[in-house]
Design a protein around this motif. Structure first.
Motif, PDB file in Angstrom:
ATOM      1  N   PRO A   1      10.109  -7.005  11.286  1.00 44.44           N
ATOM      2  CA  PRO A   1       8.841  -6.565  10.693  1.00 44.44           C
ATOM      3  C   PRO A   1       8.833  -5.080  10.336  1.00 44.44           C
ATOM      4  CG  PRO A   1       8.410  -8.072  12.491  1.00 44.44           C
ATOM      5  CD  PRO A   1       9.890  -7.802  12.514  1.00 44.44           C
ATOM      6  N   LEU A   2       9.375  -4.248  11.218  1.00 43.00           N
ATOM      7  CA  LEU A   2       9.415  -2.818  10.943  1.00 43.00           C
ATOM      8  C   LEU A   2      10.267  -2.512   9.721  1.00 43.00           C
ATOM      9  CD1 LEU A   2       8.803   0.110  11.629  1.00 43.00           C
ATOM     10  CD2 LEU A   2      10.757   0.092  13.208  1.00 43.00           C
ATOM     11  N   ASN A   3      11.422  -3.162   9.623  1.00 40.74           N
ATOM     12  CA  ASN A   3      12.297  -2.929   8.478  1.00 40.74           C
ATOM     13  C   ASN A   3      11.681  -3.452   7.179  1.00 40.74           C
ATOM     14  OD1 ASN A   3      14.146  -1.692  10.094  1.00 40.74           O
ATOM     15  ND2 ASN A   3      15.533  -3.441  10.239  1.00 40.74           N
ATOM     16  N   GLN A   4      10.921  -4.550   7.274  1.00 43.35           N
ATOM     17  CA  GLN A   4      10.211  -5.048   6.094  1.00 43.35           C
ATOM     18  C   GLN A   4       9.207  -3.996   5.603  1.00 43.35           C
ATOM     19  OE1 GLN A   4      10.284  -7.678   4.143  1.00 43.35           O
ATOM     20  NE2 GLN A   4      11.707  -9.062   5.186  1.00 43.35           N
ATOM     21  N   PHE A   5       8.517  -3.387   6.539  1.00 42.83           N
ATOM     22  CA  PHE A   5       7.542  -2.346   6.184  1.00 42.83           C
ATOM     23  C   PHE A   5       8.229  -1.127   5.577  1.00 42.83           C
ATOM     24  CE2 PHE A   5       5.080   1.472   7.111  1.00 42.83           C
ATOM     25  CZ  PHE A   5       3.832   1.133   6.619  1.00 42.83           C
TER      26      PHE A   5
ATOM     27  N   THR B   1       3.103  -8.113   5.480  1.00 45.01           N
ATOM     28  CA  THR B   1       2.146  -9.214   5.581  1.00 45.01           C
ATOM     29  C   THR B   1       2.719 -10.506   5.025  1.00 45.01           C
ATOM     30  OG1 THR B   1       0.307  -7.647   5.334  1.00 45.01           O
ATOM     31  CG2 THR B   1      -0.188  -9.977   4.996  1.00 45.01           C
ATOM     32  N   TYR B   2       3.398 -10.404   3.879  1.00 47.16           N
ATOM     33  CA  TYR B   2       4.007 -11.599   3.284  1.00 47.16           C
ATOM     34  C   TYR B   2       5.048 -12.208   4.216  1.00 47.16           C
ATOM     35  CZ  TYR B   2       6.857 -14.493   0.234  1.00 47.16           C
ATOM     36  OH  TYR B   2       7.569 -15.532  -0.304  1.00 47.16           O
ATOM     37  N   ASP B   3       5.879 -11.357   4.804  1.00 50.44           N
ATOM     38  CA  ASP B   3       6.908 -11.831   5.728  1.00 50.44           C
ATOM     39  C   ASP B   3       6.287 -12.519   6.940  1.00 50.44           C
ATOM     40  OD1 ASP B   3       9.776 -11.841   6.699  1.00 50.44           O
ATOM     41  OD2 ASP B   3       8.877 -10.632   8.292  1.00 50.44           O
ATOM     42  N   CYS B   4       5.255 -11.895   7.507  1.00 54.07           N
ATOM     43  CA  CYS B   4       4.606 -12.459   8.705  1.00 54.07           C
ATOM     44  C   CYS B   4       3.877 -13.763   8.381  1.00 54.07           C
ATOM     45  CB  CYS B   4       3.627 -11.449   9.295  1.00 54.07           C
ATOM     46  SG  CYS B   4       4.403  -9.995  10.030  1.00 54.07           S
TER      47      CYS B   4
ATOM     48  N   SER C   1      -0.057 -16.966   1.207  1.00 56.94           N
ATOM     49  CA  SER C   1       0.607 -15.795   1.787  1.00 56.94           C
ATOM     50  C   SER C   1       0.582 -14.616   0.824  1.00 56.94           C
ATOM     51  CB  SER C   1       2.064 -16.135   2.140  1.00 56.94           C
ATOM     52  OG  SER C   1       2.134 -17.160   3.101  1.00 56.94           O
ATOM     53  N   GLY C   2       0.872 -14.882  -0.444  1.00 53.56           N
ATOM     54  CA  GLY C   2       0.862 -13.816  -1.432  1.00 53.56           C
ATOM     55  C   GLY C   2      -0.529 -13.244  -1.653  1.00 53.56           C
ATOM     56  N   GLY C   3      -1.526 -14.134  -1.703  1.00 48.80           N
ATOM     57  CA  GLY C   3      -2.898 -13.680  -1.896  1.00 48.80           C
ATOM     58  C   GLY C   3      -3.388 -12.822  -0.750  1.00 48.80           C
ATOM     59  N   MET C   4      -3.119 -13.245   0.476  1.00 51.36           N
ATOM     60  CA  MET C   4      -3.530 -12.477   1.642  1.00 51.36           C
ATOM     61  C   MET C   4      -2.778 -11.154   1.726  1.00 51.36           C
ATOM     62  SD  MET C   4      -5.975 -14.098   2.932  1.00 51.36           S
ATOM     63  CE  MET C   4      -6.159 -13.000   4.343  1.00 51.36           C
ATOM     64  N   SER C   5      -1.528 -11.154   1.307  1.00 50.76           N
ATOM     65  CA  SER C   5      -0.741  -9.914   1.311  1.00 50.76           C
ATOM     66  C   SER C   5      -1.364  -8.893   0.368  1.00 50.76           C
ATOM     67  CB  SER C   5       0.701 -10.200   0.886  1.00 50.76           C
ATOM     68  OG  SER C   5       1.331 -11.074   1.795  1.00 50.76           O
ATOM     69  N   GLY C   6      -1.808  -9.368  -0.790  1.00 55.91           N
ATOM     70  CA  GLY C   6      -2.456  -8.476  -1.740  1.00 55.91           C
ATOM     71  C   GLY C   6      -3.734  -7.885  -1.187  1.00 55.91           C
ATOM     72  N   ILE C   7      -4.539  -8.708  -0.521  1.00 58.14           N
ATOM     73  CA  ILE C   7      -5.797  -8.226   0.052  1.00 58.14           C
ATOM     74  C   ILE C   7      -5.545  -7.183   1.139  1.00 58.14           C
ATOM     75  CG2 ILE C   7      -7.749  -8.922   1.500  1.00 58.14           C
ATOM     76  CD1 ILE C   7      -7.875 -11.513  -0.093  1.00 58.14           C
ATOM     77  N   VAL C   8      -4.596  -7.474   2.037  1.00 61.65           N
ATOM     78  CA  VAL C   8      -4.293  -6.531   3.121  1.00 61.65           C
ATOM     79  C   VAL C   8      -3.790  -5.196   2.578  1.00 61.65           C
ATOM     80  CG1 VAL C   8      -2.733  -6.076   5.061  1.00 61.65           C
ATOM     81  CG2 VAL C   8      -3.846  -8.303   4.848  1.00 61.65           C
ATOM     82  N   SER C   9      -2.911  -5.257   1.599  1.00 64.16           N
ATOM     83  CA  SER C   9      -2.343  -4.021   1.059  1.00 64.16           C
ATOM     84  C   SER C   9      -3.413  -3.170   0.370  1.00 64.16           C
ATOM     85  CB  SER C   9      -1.198  -4.328   0.090  1.00 64.16           C
ATOM     86  OG  SER C   9      -1.669  -5.033  -1.032  1.00 64.16           O
ATOM     87  N   TRP C  10      -4.347  -3.802  -0.328  1.00 64.53           N
ATOM     88  CA  TRP C  10      -5.412  -3.044  -0.971  1.00 64.53           C
ATOM     89  C   TRP C  10      -6.366  -2.429   0.058  1.00 64.53           C
ATOM     90  CZ3 TRP C  10      -5.927  -0.758  -5.343  1.00 64.53           C
ATOM     91  CH2 TRP C  10      -5.290  -1.237  -6.477  1.00 64.53           C
TER      92      TRP C  10
END
Length: 301
Positions: free
Chosen positions: A92-96, A175-178, A199-208
């Motif tokens: 997870p850390l490396n993904q970030f 977020t996408y990875d998790c 997963s993609g939709g939630m990743s977009g929301i979290v990042s924004w």
């Protein structure tokens, strides 16, 4: 690698088409005058643009993100993938960290692209038929800004863009990875595509949500001077004046339209990428849970 890159480009284009009207509304709300507001909220802004400028008004400035899409995808795919491999382990850390590196590098293209998009979106605000236009298209916009202000003008808002994009892309890929791990995506799962979309939709929301206040400042800095009057001397001055004049709510202005946009944009992107890869790859090669790093349209899409 080439197939993943092409899939990302096609998916990104789909995301731009779906999400650009929401982005136009977001920018209009972020930069409107608080003393004489043109729009009461997200839905009123939608209605006003369609009524006064036609439905095409929602797609003002779309040429800029479309032009920069291929280059941004190339940077994001290359940087994220190589950084992750260089770090050695898929944690997870490396993904970030890999996502953050990709976000930082793509600012070189993202900033001028969004500058042109913002200027085009604000052009002819409230006019159904424009008699005169400052800019013919996004490229013409950038050329005229360069002629008038040089490289500094082209890169207006670069620092705020960097501050926004670096952690935003990190949270997106994390977020996408998790989410894909948590949902247990498997190639033989008949619900793998809906899971990827979610997963993609939630990743977009979290990042924004992670960097939205910075996006407000970025939009204001890039829109500054459009009417011939410069209000801000920099990021700190913009934050101070915006807070003083409008309170803390100014940093959430346009958030509703942004979140409404974030989910379908990323859903469209993932759906397109997945379907594209399903047709282009053989069943043995298709890894439904890992269609390649698909970028968020942060601002971009």
């Amino acid at each position: 690698m080439a197939l993943d890159f092409l899939a990302g480009c096609v998916g990104g284009a789909a995301g731009v088409l779906v999400g650009h009207p929401f982005d136009t509304v977001k920018v209009r709300l972020q930069v409107q005058n608080v003393e004489k507001p043109l729009y009461r909220g997200t839905f009123h802004c939608f209605q006003s643009i369609i009524k006064q400028e036609s439905a095409f008004g929602l797609y003002k400035g779309i040429g800029s993100p479309m032009m920069g899409l291929t280059f941004i995808n190339a940077l994001v795919f290359g940087v994220q993938g190589n950084t992750l491999r260089a770090l050695g382990k898929d944690t997870p850390l490396n993904q970030f960290l890999a996502g953050s590196a990709a976000g930082a590098i793509q600012c070189i293209i993202c900033c001028p692209m969004e500058l042109a998009k913002t200027r085009m979106q604000l052009q002819g605000t409230g006019e159904y038929k424009q008699k005169t236009k400052n800019y013919k298209n996004s490229l013409d916009c950038l050329i005229k800004i360069y002629q008038k202000e040089g490289l500094r003008g082209i890169n207006r808002g670069m620092v705020s863009t960097f501050i926004r994009e670096t952690p935003s892309f990190g949270f997106y890929f994390l977020t996408y990875d998790c989410m894909t791990r948590f949902l247990g995506c498997e190639a033989e799962d008949s619900y793998v595509i809906p899971k990827l979309l979610f997963s993609g939709g939630m990743s977009g929301i979290v990042s924004w949500l992670s960097t939205y206040p910075v996006d407000v400042i970025k939009s204001r800095l890039q829109a500054d001077g459009v009417g011939g009057i410069t209000q801000y001397n920099g990021i700190v001055d913009c934050v101070r004046k915006s807070y003083h004049d409008e309170g803390w709510r100014v940093f959430t202005r346009g958030l509703t339209s942004t979140l409404l946009r974030a989910f379908p944009v990323n859903a469209a992107t993932f759906a397109t990428v997945t379907v594209f890869l399903m047709y282009m790859r053989s069943d043995d090669d298709l890894r439904a849970c890992d269609p390649g790093p698909v970028i968020q349209q942060p601002s971009s899409l």
